[in-house]
Design a protein around this motif. Structure first.
Motif: not given
Length: 192
Positions: A4, A7, A130, A133
Motif C-alpha cells: 500500500i 499505491y 484497500i 483487502q
C-alpha cells in the motif's frame, strides 16, 4: 497483497481533469503545509472541528508518517506546471473491537477549489477497496451536520450507510462487507 505504501492510481475528476491518487509520503509535509494555508476556514473546521491557522509538527508527523497497516492514507494530486499539487487527502485508522471485528475511522479534507469535483468519492472508493483487502468490516466517521458535502459523499458511495445524529454530530457507519461497493480503477505498485 500489494504494498500500500506504493499505491498509485490515475483517475479523472468530474470535469475530466486528471488526478493521481497515491499513498502519502513523509516528504509530503511541505505540500500539506501549503494546502493547509490555501484551505478555507470552513474546510479546516469541518475536518478538525475547530478553527486553526497551522498544523503542529506532531500533527504533520501524524499525517505523513503512517504505517499502512493500522493507518492508511492516500492523497490526490494534480500537476500545476512542472510541480505536483496536493488537492485532497483521505485516511483511515483501524481499531479492533472486543469481538474481533476490524473497523476504521475515516477522515477527509479537500482543497476548496476542488470541492464538488468528486475527489472525496474517489478517495473513499479506493480506501474501501484497500480496507476490504485487509478484512475491515466497517468504516466509521463523525461529521458535523453542516458538512452537507461529506454527508452526500457517504450517502452516494454505493455501500450500505447508517447515519445517526447524536450530541450535535452525525455518526456514520459504512458497511464494507455487505456489498461489492463502487468499482475502482486498478492501482499500480509504483513500478508499472
Amino acid at each position: 497483497m500489494p504494498d500500500i505504501s506504493a499505491y498509485r492510481a490515475e483517475c479523472l475528476l468530474k470535469g475530466g481533469a486528471p488526478t493521481i491518487l497515491r499513498a502519502i509520503r513523509p516528504d509530503d509535509r511541505r505540500s500539506i503545509i501549503d494546502a493547509f494555508k490555501d484551505a478555507a476556514p470552513e474546510s479546516i473546521y469541518t475536518r478538525f472541528f475547530t478553527y486553526k491557522k497551522s498544523l503542529s509538527d506532531a500533527e504533520l508527523s501524524d499525517l505523513t508518517d503512517v504505517d499502512f497497516d493500522r493507518v492508511v492514507a492516500l492523497v490526490a494530486t494534480t500537476r500545476v506546471g512542472d510541480r505536483e499539487s496536493l488537492i485532497a487527502g483521505g485516511r483511515y485508522v483501524v481499531s479492533e473491537s472486543a469481538s474481533g471485528n476490524r473497523t476504521a475511522e475515516l477522515a477527509f479534507m479537500t482543497r476548496g477549489d476542488y470541492r464538488g469535483q468528486g475527489v472525496a468519492r474517489l478517495l473513499l472508493a479506493h480506501l474501501a477497496s484497500i480496507a476490504r483487502q485487509h478484512d475491515i468490516q466497517r468504516f466509521e466517521a463523525v461529521v458535523l451536520p453542516e458538512n452537507a458535502a461529506m454527508l452526500s459523499v457517504f450517502r452516494g458511495c454505493g455501500l450500505p450507510v447508517e447515519m445517526v445524529m447524536e450530541d450535535g454530530v452525525v455518526h456514520v457507519q459504512i458497511h464494507l462487507r455487505e456489498s461489492a461497493g463502487p468499482k475502482v480503477p486498478k492501482a499500480t505498485n509504483g513500478t508499472d
